[in-house]
Motif scaffolding. Structure first.
Motif, PDB file in Angstrom:
ATOM      1  N   LEU A 289       1.074  -1.109   0.206  1.00 39.59           N
ATOM      2  CA  LEU A 289       0.100   0.214  -0.370  1.00 39.59           C
ATOM      3  C   LEU A 289       0.662   1.130   0.292  1.00 39.59           C
ATOM      4  O   LEU A 289       0.776   2.084  -0.987  1.00 39.59           O
ATOM      5  N   LEU A 290       2.222   1.427   0.910  1.00 37.58           N
ATOM      6  CA  LEU A 290       3.020   1.977   0.926  1.00 37.58           C
ATOM      7  C   LEU A 290       3.762   2.431  -0.875  1.00 37.58           C
ATOM      8  O   LEU A 290       3.501   4.182  -1.488  1.00 37.58           O
ATOM      9  N   ALA A 291       4.079   1.504  -1.265  1.00 35.93           N
ATOM     10  CA  ALA A 291       3.945   1.809  -2.265  1.00 35.93           C
ATOM     11  C   ALA A 291       3.662   2.624  -3.188  1.00 35.93           C
ATOM     12  O   ALA A 291       4.040   2.811  -3.930  1.00 35.93           O
ATOM     13  N   VAL A 292       2.056   1.806  -3.740  1.00 36.77           N
ATOM     14  CA  VAL A 292       0.914   2.339  -4.577  1.00 36.77           C
ATOM     15  C   VAL A 292       1.052   4.448  -4.288  1.00 36.77           C
ATOM     16  O   VAL A 292       1.075   4.748  -5.467  1.00 36.77           O
ATOM     17  N   LEU A 293       1.000   4.327  -2.771  1.00 35.43           N
ATOM     18  CA  LEU A 293       0.569   5.770  -2.559  1.00 35.43           C
ATOM     19  C   LEU A 293       2.321   6.813  -2.444  1.00 35.43           C
ATOM     20  O   LEU A 293       1.637   8.092  -2.606  1.00 35.43           O
ATOM     21  N   THR A 294       3.419   5.817  -2.745  1.00 38.48           N
ATOM     22  CA  THR A 294       4.139   6.801  -2.903  1.00 38.48           C
ATOM     23  C   THR A 294       4.831   7.053  -3.588  1.00 38.48           C
ATOM     24  O   THR A 294       6.063   7.804  -3.993  1.00 38.48           O
ATOM     25  N   TYR A 295       5.302   6.215  -4.742  1.00 34.78           N
ATOM     26  CA  TYR A 295       6.459   5.839  -5.654  1.00 34.78           C
ATOM     27  C   TYR A 295       6.700   6.399  -6.569  1.00 34.78           C
ATOM     28  O   TYR A 295       7.598   6.891  -6.568  1.00 34.78           O
ATOM     29  N   GLN A 296       5.276   7.745  -6.800  1.00 37.62           N
ATOM     30  CA  GLN A 296       5.813   8.662  -8.078  1.00 37.62           C
ATOM     31  C   GLN A 296       5.999   9.610  -7.122  1.00 37.62           C
ATOM     32  O   GLN A 296       6.945   9.966  -7.645  1.00 37.62           O
ATOM     33  N   PRO A 297       5.521  10.011  -6.190  1.00 35.74           N
ATOM     34  CA  PRO A 297       6.747  11.500  -4.905  1.00 35.74           C
ATOM     35  C   PRO A 297       7.819  10.598  -5.062  1.00 35.74           C
ATOM     36  O   PRO A 297       8.904  12.009  -5.416  1.00 35.74           O
ATOM     37  N   ILE A 298       8.292   9.768  -4.714  1.00 31.52           N
ATOM     38  CA  ILE A 298      10.072   9.274  -4.046  1.00 31.52           C
ATOM     39  C   ILE A 298      10.545   9.254  -5.798  1.00 31.52           C
ATOM     40  O   ILE A 298      11.395  10.213  -5.644  1.00 31.52           O
ATOM     41  N   PHE A 299       9.718   8.964  -6.955  1.00 27.66           N
ATOM     42  CA  PHE A 299      10.877   9.200  -8.254  1.00 27.66           C
ATOM     43  C   PHE A 299      10.884  10.174  -8.271  1.00 27.66           C
ATOM     44  O   PHE A 299      12.233  11.023  -9.245  1.00 27.66           O
ATOM     45  N   HIS A 300       9.723  11.286  -7.865  1.00 18.22           N
ATOM     46  CA  HIS A 300       9.657  12.344  -8.763  1.00 18.22           C
ATOM     47  C   HIS A 300      11.712  13.635  -7.577  1.00 18.22           C
ATOM     48  O   HIS A 300      12.210  14.076  -8.046  1.00 18.22           O
ATOM     49  N   GLY A 301      11.114  12.818  -6.375  1.00 18.68           N
ATOM     50  CA  GLY A 301      12.108  13.224  -5.412  1.00 18.68           C
ATOM     51  C   GLY A 301      13.721  13.044  -6.503  1.00 18.68           C
ATOM     52  O   GLY A 301      13.898  13.798  -5.447  1.00 18.68           O
ATOM     53  N   LEU A 302      13.884  11.412  -6.653  1.00 14.08           N
ATOM     54  CA  LEU A 302      15.173  11.049  -6.979  1.00 14.08           C
ATOM     55  C   LEU A 302      15.731  12.343  -8.251  1.00 14.08           C
ATOM     56  O   LEU A 302      16.548  12.215  -8.491  1.00 14.08           O
ATOM     57  N   THR A 303      14.432  12.062  -9.216  1.00 21.57           N
ATOM     58  CA  THR A 303      14.804  13.212 -10.103  1.00 21.57           C
ATOM     59  C   THR A 303      15.541  14.264  -9.551  1.00 21.57           C
ATOM     60  O   THR A 303      16.404  15.100 -10.274  1.00 21.57           O
ATOM     61  N   LEU A 304      14.957  14.682  -8.407  1.00 16.66           N
ATOM     62  CA  LEU A 304      15.826  16.408  -8.339  1.00 16.66           C
ATOM     63  C   LEU A 304      16.259  16.607  -7.756  1.00 16.66           C
ATOM     64  O   LEU A 304      17.114  17.453  -7.938  1.00 16.66           O
ATOM     65  N   ALA A 305      16.798  15.472  -6.826  1.00 17.91           N
ATOM     66  CA  ALA A 305      18.017  15.238  -6.442  1.00 17.91           C
ATOM     67  C   ALA A 305      19.239  14.944  -7.181  1.00 17.91           C
ATOM     68  O   ALA A 305      20.316  15.155  -6.269  1.00 17.91           O
ATOM     69  N   ALA A 306      18.890  13.795  -7.978  1.00 14.39           N
ATOM     70  CA  ALA A 306      19.978  13.111  -8.873  1.00 14.39           C
ATOM     71  C   ALA A 306      20.395  14.147 -10.088  1.00 14.39           C
ATOM     72  O   ALA A 306      21.787  14.021 -10.526  1.00 14.39           O
ATOM     73  N   ASN A 307      19.604  14.304 -10.861  1.00 10.62           N
ATOM     74  CA  ASN A 307      19.429  15.940 -11.822  1.00 10.62           C
ATOM     75  C   ASN A 307      18.350  16.461 -11.881  1.00 10.62           C
ATOM     76  O   ASN A 307      17.565  17.307 -13.052  1.00 10.62           O
ATOM     77  N   PRO A 308      18.782  17.284 -10.533  1.00  4.01           N
ATOM     78  CA  PRO A 308      18.329  18.780 -10.763  1.00  4.01           C
ATOM     79  C   PRO A 308      17.693  19.479 -12.348  1.00  4.01           C
ATOM     80  O   PRO A 308      16.933  20.417 -12.546  1.00  4.01           O
ATOM     81  N   ALA A 309      18.914  19.837 -12.858  1.00  4.08           N
ATOM     82  CA  ALA A 309      19.430  20.113 -14.569  1.00  4.08           C
ATOM     83  C   ALA A 309      17.636  19.658 -15.486  1.00  4.08           C
ATOM     84  O   ALA A 309      17.002  20.508 -16.360  1.00  4.08           O
ATOM     85  N   LEU A 310      17.805  18.174 -15.823  1.00  7.70           N
ATOM     86  CA  LEU A 310      16.799  17.687 -15.460  1.00  7.70           C
ATOM     87  C   LEU A 310      15.643  17.903 -15.673  1.00  7.70           C
ATOM     88  O   LEU A 310      14.193  18.592 -16.246  1.00  7.70           O
TER      89      LEU A 310
END
Length: 401
Positions: free
Chosen positions: A175-196
């Motif tokens: 259930l946590l995966a269902v609710l949070t995968y999208q914001p977590i991977f958006h967060g990875l983009t901001l943290a690992a490649n903010p220019a993208l």
């Protein structure tokens, strides 16, 4: 599991579950060291075989362990009494009472567990290297750190399942995966490649094509593409396919939209547009948009990346730590091994194993770097619903039943 004392089955079996994550960590370490020991050209030519040769040692160890294993006391007693199944396949899958348990285990537990396990480890690795264009050295180190930090949670959730139950913990992980995968991977983009992330917001790219007939049609095309790759079928590429592949190969996220009037294919980048597929014209239109060729290491927020990867690993631990005890307790002793093998291997090998390929196809066809996450989200949501309605708690079930 059948050797574990009552009340500690989750804890004991979680140590076995830990070995899969540690194996993944060791494989990353071997590949990392191998690539560091030679040039990129040498690794591409022959060095990639070294990790496979090293794995032969592990194969020998596993064979030795398997040969030394003895039957569990529960099964040995049943065998001595002559109560073992004469036709385990028939009893497991041809009798509805047992077949229902197999289906419940597959759709209510192992399918969701499989996609959460693969998303939290393998797809996260793919996302960092392929989508966010982070170099392999930093990716391996960040993933490795998260694996080491998250590995003890497998033991913790195995132990906790002995106290509050297996079902609730595994269901919560899905259930946590269902609710949070999208914001977590958006967060990875901001943290690992903010220019993208900045380029995607500042200068969105759209591909207008006559082949676009809605989101459902694109999803079916992506599923067909994944199926073709699995069975090795050839594909005739259209002009839209060529444009789509060009953008994906250059790390350019895009939105697929209907064609504009009079032009079957048009690329729009900010205020500029290119009709048809022309590689050089695409490069010229995209150059001012500021999409990075690779992640800027000076801007990578490593602590945030590790933190987000650790959250993904915690979901892995929640669904994977208790799963062995759950499956053993779900089935009767005389058909336990046969019955639990199918849902476990289908859930992990098919639902989970094909996840990177299916998710990548969805991303390629839609242009949305987060669209591939809807596959594990959908499968995990299915397991949550099936588990809530049909799957019973197994924690207090005797293995002699």
């Amino acid at each position: 599991a059948e050797h574990a004392p009552e009340g500690k089955r989750g804890l004991f079996t979680s140590w076995i579950q830990l070995t899969a994550t540690l194996g993944f960590f060791l494989s990353l370490a071997v590949i990392y060291l191998t690539r560091h020991a030679m040039t990129a050209e040498s690794f591409g030519a022959w060095g990639w075989r070294v990790p496979f040769l090293v794995s032969v040692l592990l194969l020998a160890i596993s064979i030795y362990i398997r040969l030394k294993l003895e039957e569990s006391p529960v099964f040995a007693e049943m065998k001595a009494q002559g109560k073992t199944s004469k036709a385990p396949l028939t009893e497991s899958f041809a009798r509805w009472g047992n077949a229902k348990l197999v289906l419940m285990a597959l759709f209510g537990a192992t399918a969701g567990q499989g996609v959460v396990w693969y998303t939290g480890q393998f797809y996260a690795l793919y996302f960092l290297t392929t989508t966010l264009r982070l170099d392999y050295e930093n990716t391996y180190l960040l993933i490795g750190a998260a694996l080491l930090l998250g590995a003890p949670l497998l033991i913790f959730f195995g132990w906790l399942s002995d106290r509050i139950g297996r079902k609730f913990i595994m269901l919560a992980g899905c259930l946590l995966a269902v609710l949070t995968y999208q914001p977590i991977f958006h967060g990875l983009t901001l943290a690992a490649n903010p220019a993208l992330a900045e380029a995607m917001t500042r200068t969105p790219v759209q591909l207008h094509t006559g082949e676009f007939h809605g989101a459902l049609d694109v999803t079916l095309d992506a599923a067909s593409d994944a199926a073709r790759k699995i069975i090795g079928m050839k594909h005739v590429y259209s002009e839209t396919d060529l444009a789509r592949n060009f953008l994906n190969n250059h790390g350019i996220p895009f939105e697929l939209v209907p064609a504009t009037s009079g032009a079957p294919l048009t690329l729009t980048v900010g205020g500029s547009s290119v009709e048809g597929f022309q590689a050089k014209a695409y490069e010229a239109a995209l150059a001012p948009a500021g999409y990075p060729r690779s992640a800027d290491l000076a801007r990578v927020d490593r602590l945030k990346v590790i933190g987000l990867l650790f959250v993904l690993m915690s979901y892995v631990a929640m669904v994977y730590g208790p799963i062995a005890a759950f499956l053993v307790e779900l089935f009767p002793t005389n058909i336990r091994y046969t019955s639990m093998s199918l849902p476990y291997h289908i859930g992990n090998g098919w639902f989970g194993g094909f996840l990177p390929l299916i998710a990548a196809s969805i991303v390629i066809y839609t242009g949305n770097i987060y669209a591939g996450l809807w596959y594990p989200i959908g499968i995990a949501a299915m397991s949550v619903l099936v588990s809530l309605v049909w799957v019973a708690e197994t924690k207090d079930k005797s293995l002699n039943d």
